[in-house]
Write a protein that holds these residues in place. Structure first.
Motif, mmCIF file in Angstrom:
data_model
loop_
_atom_site.group_PDB
_atom_site.id
_atom_site.type_symbol
_atom_site.label_atom_id
_atom_site.label_comp_id
_atom_site.label_asym_id
_atom_site.label_seq_id
_atom_site.Cartn_x
_atom_site.Cartn_y
_atom_site.Cartn_z
ATOM 1 N N THR A 198 -0.857 4.436 -1.877
ATOM 2 C CA THR A 198 -1.720 4.225 -3.031
ATOM 3 C C THR A 198 -3.149 4.624 -2.662
ATOM 4 O O THR A 198 -3.443 4.952 -1.507
ATOM 5 C CB THR A 198 -1.676 2.755 -3.461
ATOM 6 O OG1 THR A 198 -2.169 1.930 -2.372
ATOM 7 C CG2 THR A 198 -0.252 2.323 -3.808
ATOM 8 N N ASP A 199 -4.049 4.569 -3.623
ATOM 9 C CA ASP A 199 -5.444 4.933 -3.351
ATOM 10 C C ASP A 199 -6.046 4.028 -2.284
ATOM 11 O O ASP A 199 -6.674 4.500 -1.323
ATOM 12 C CB ASP A 199 -6.266 4.854 -4.640
ATOM 13 C CG ASP A 199 -5.844 5.925 -5.646
ATOM 14 O OD1 ASP A 199 -5.236 6.925 -5.214
ATOM 15 O OD2 ASP A 199 -6.110 5.745 -6.851
ATOM 16 N N ASP A 239 0.811 -1.213 0.000
ATOM 17 C CA ASP A 239 0.000 0.000 0.000
ATOM 18 C C ASP A 239 0.846 1.267 0.000
ATOM 19 O O ASP A 239 0.314 2.371 -0.142
ATOM 20 C CB ASP A 239 -0.920 0.014 1.228
ATOM 21 C CG ASP A 239 -1.937 -1.120 1.197
ATOM 22 O OD1 ASP A 239 -2.462 -1.388 0.099
ATOM 23 O OD2 ASP A 239 -2.179 -1.736 2.239
ATOM 24 N N ASP A 284 3.205 3.737 -1.761
ATOM 25 C CA ASP A 284 3.568 4.092 -3.134
ATOM 26 C C ASP A 284 5.001 4.604 -3.222
ATOM 27 O O ASP A 284 5.735 4.294 -4.152
ATOM 28 C CB ASP A 284 2.600 5.145 -3.675
ATOM 29 C CG ASP A 284 2.830 5.430 -5.146
ATOM 30 O OD1 ASP A 284 3.001 4.464 -5.907
ATOM 31 O OD2 ASP A 284 2.835 6.619 -5.532
#
Length: 582
Positions: A294-295, A272, A274
């Motif tokens: 990340t999103d 998770d 980035d």
């Protein structure tokens, strides 16, 4: 009709050879000057020549995920380990698979070799777990007696999110009650578990504590028996633990002392994250680590930090766990989402180490270090010496052949070989820091093979010139008329060699790529040298009396070549006709 004849060039002619010689001379001076200016006057050496460390890692599947050890995950792990090591500047390291379960990591000796070895060893998955409790691993010996196996950032690193206290903040009984509530939470999701485990009622009296079940009792026993001063006990603490289960782990605080942690289920994992990088805080001048998620990771991180920011210490901390060890346990001060900033007792090295761990720690598999071998340069040095001796013998034989067969022409060939060798050496020295090129034994072999390729180009051109002389032409037009045919043959031959080197570089890994790269580089240099040095020098020497008049030691004596002047016979045969017409 006279004007066109005056401006006409010979077939394949080169009107001004001085331009080409000036161009290659400028290139040689510029490259050599750049080499000395950069300070890298020798090529980087690979592990077989410089020595270093060879690490063998064996993949381990998590319980119930035995099928995870497959080719796809192994290749993904190779890429992540390679990026992790290269993030330290060890760009000549080799990472490749061996068989179905092993990965071999070769790290040449250098300034960052130690850090690279330590980060290669931390190959397990990365998790962010909420802290349920923490206590000192008493009694605490001197830090030198219990030094960590790697210089990881201390577990006390704060965050924006702040720095946690170095003193014990929870007793074992308090941690047991918090863990009991975490296991008895009705929701199986990690968020719900972490939230319920940090409720204030965990600080109640022991009489109000629910009776722990077997799993809770086993984990409490594991926490009690965990010896953070023993490396084997620390390594065994996280083995076989699923991300959705609570666990125990060890970590160091700000003063380098070991502490024991009770940790909840993983809320966020390394996939998770980035990006993460170390930097200086412009306001405080302290080293920090910036994280970007990340999103999907942003949503998870926002959820857990929202809950942790409302808790009291130590339940307001989340632990960054790598290889079963807490590398940092910052406190959460506010709700965070897409990005976060970890600050605290960092120096430059610890901040960069944590940034690399966060950036490159999300491996799809866990690995166990099978062996760590120190490779000395003695064996590679002996092999290099033997290879250089073989190359020198081969070069000497080539020169002897050129002198005996081509006589004066051998001077051009020897000068061309010297120019090619100089350009090859300078480019290898420059490409080391530029792209991480490391000279290993196969690369040396590629350079030795290139001697034959370069000599072959000279021979093709010389033989074309001699063919023109056998047909009755003088040297100066023979040099220009032979060039187009020789040029075509040289380009086709070098194209085939370069294509083979390119294919070999693409389809192979490891040291074989060094051979392919060197072969391709020297093939390109062969074209440069032949076009910008050999041909212009030959054009200039054809204007001298020694070569132009076909001296016996020039290698271009028409009598020794058996030249017959068919063009002159043709003119004599047509002479009576011309006289009769006159």
């Amino acid at each position: 009709m006279a004007a066109p004849k005056k401006g006409r060039r010979p077939a394949g002619g080169q009107s001004r050879p001085g331009r080409a010689l000036a161009l290659i001379l400028i290139a040689m001076v510029a490259l050599t000057g750049g080499m000395f200016w950069s300070g890298h006057t020798t090529p980087r050496l690979g592990i077989d020549l410089a020595g270093g460390t060879s690490i063998t890692l064996k993949a381990k599947a998590e319980p119930g995920q035995e099928s995870a050890v497959n080719e796809t995950n192994m290749n993904t792990a190779v890429g992540i380990i390679e990026r992790r090591v290269n993030g330290l500047g060890v760009s000549e390291a080799e990472v490749q698979t061996q068989g179905a379960e092993n990965i071999i990591v070769n790290i040449p000796r250098g300034t960052n070799e130690k850090q690279a070895r330590e980060q290669v060893g931390t190959t397990a998955q990365l998790y962010f777990r909420p802290v349920l409790g923490v206590t000192a691993a008493a009694p605490q010996p001197a830090p030198s007696a219990t030094g960590s196996a790697s210089p990881k950032p201390s577990a006390s690193s704060g965050a924006k999110v702040g720095e946690k206290s170095a003193t014990p903040t929870a007793t074992a009984s308090t941690q047991g009650r918090a863990l009991t509530e975490a296991l008895k939470a009705p929701s199986p999701t990690p968020t719900a578990t972490a939230s319920s485990s940090a409720k204030p009622k965990a600080t109640g009296t022991p009489q109000a504590t629910p009776k722990p079940d077997a799993a809770t009792a086993a984990l409490e026993q594991k926490f009690t028996s965990l010896n953070c001063l023993d490396a084997k006990s620390r390594a065994a603490a996280g083995q076989g633990v699923k991300p959705t289960d609570p666990t125990v782990a060890c970590g160091k605080n700000a003063v380098g002392q070991w502490e024991k942690y009770l940790l909840g289920p993983a809320e966020v994992d390394g996939k998770d994250v980035d990006n993460a990088r170390a930097g200086l805080d412009q306001r405080t001048g302290q080293w920090i680590v910036d994280m970007e998620f990340t999103d999907g990771g942003s949503k998870k991180f926002q959820s857990i930090t929202s809950k942790l920011s409302q808790q009291t210490e130590p339940q307001n901390q989340f632990a960054i766990v790598l290889d079963g060890e807490v590398v940092s346990a910052p406190r959460v001060q506010t709700t965070l989402s897409a990005s976060a900033q970890i600050s605290g007792s960092f120096n430059q090295q610890s901040a960069q180490d944590l940034g690399n761990i966060l950036s490159y720690g999300a491996l799809p598999l866990s690995f166990q270090t099978q062996s760590v071998d120190t490779v000395t340069a003695a064996l590679g040095g002996d092999q290099l010496q033997a290879g250089l001796i073989a190359g020198a013998i081969g070069l000497a034989l080539v020169i002897i052949y050129l002198v005996v067969y081509y006589r004066g022409l051998s001077l051009i060939a020897i000068l061309s070989l010297a120019v090619s060798a100089l350009l090859t050496y300078v480019l290898m020295a420059l490409l080391g820091p530029a792209i991480g090129f490391a000279l290993n034994l196969p690369a040396v072999c590629g350079a030795i093979v290139a001697i034959g390729i370069t000599a072959d180009s000279f021979i093709v051109y010389f033989e074309r010139i001699r063919d023109e002389l056998r047909e009755g032409r003088t040297l100066r037009p023979a040099v220009e008329r032979a060039w187009p045919r020789a040029r075509r043959t040289i380009l086709v031959s070098d194209f085939v060699s370069f294509l083979a080197a390119a294919v070999l570089f693409i389809v192979t890994v490891g040291k074989v790529q060094g051979f392919a790269f060197t072969l391709g580089l020297t093939t390109l240099l062969d074209i440069v040298v032949v076009f910008l040095f050999t041909k212009p020098v030959m054009t200039l020497l054809a204007r001298t009396k020694f070569f132009g008049n076909g001296h016996a030691w020039s290698g271009l004596d028409p009598k020794r070549l058996g030249a017959q002047p068919p063009l002159r016979r043709t003119r004599r045969a047509h002479a009576p006709v011309d006289a009769k017409e006159a």
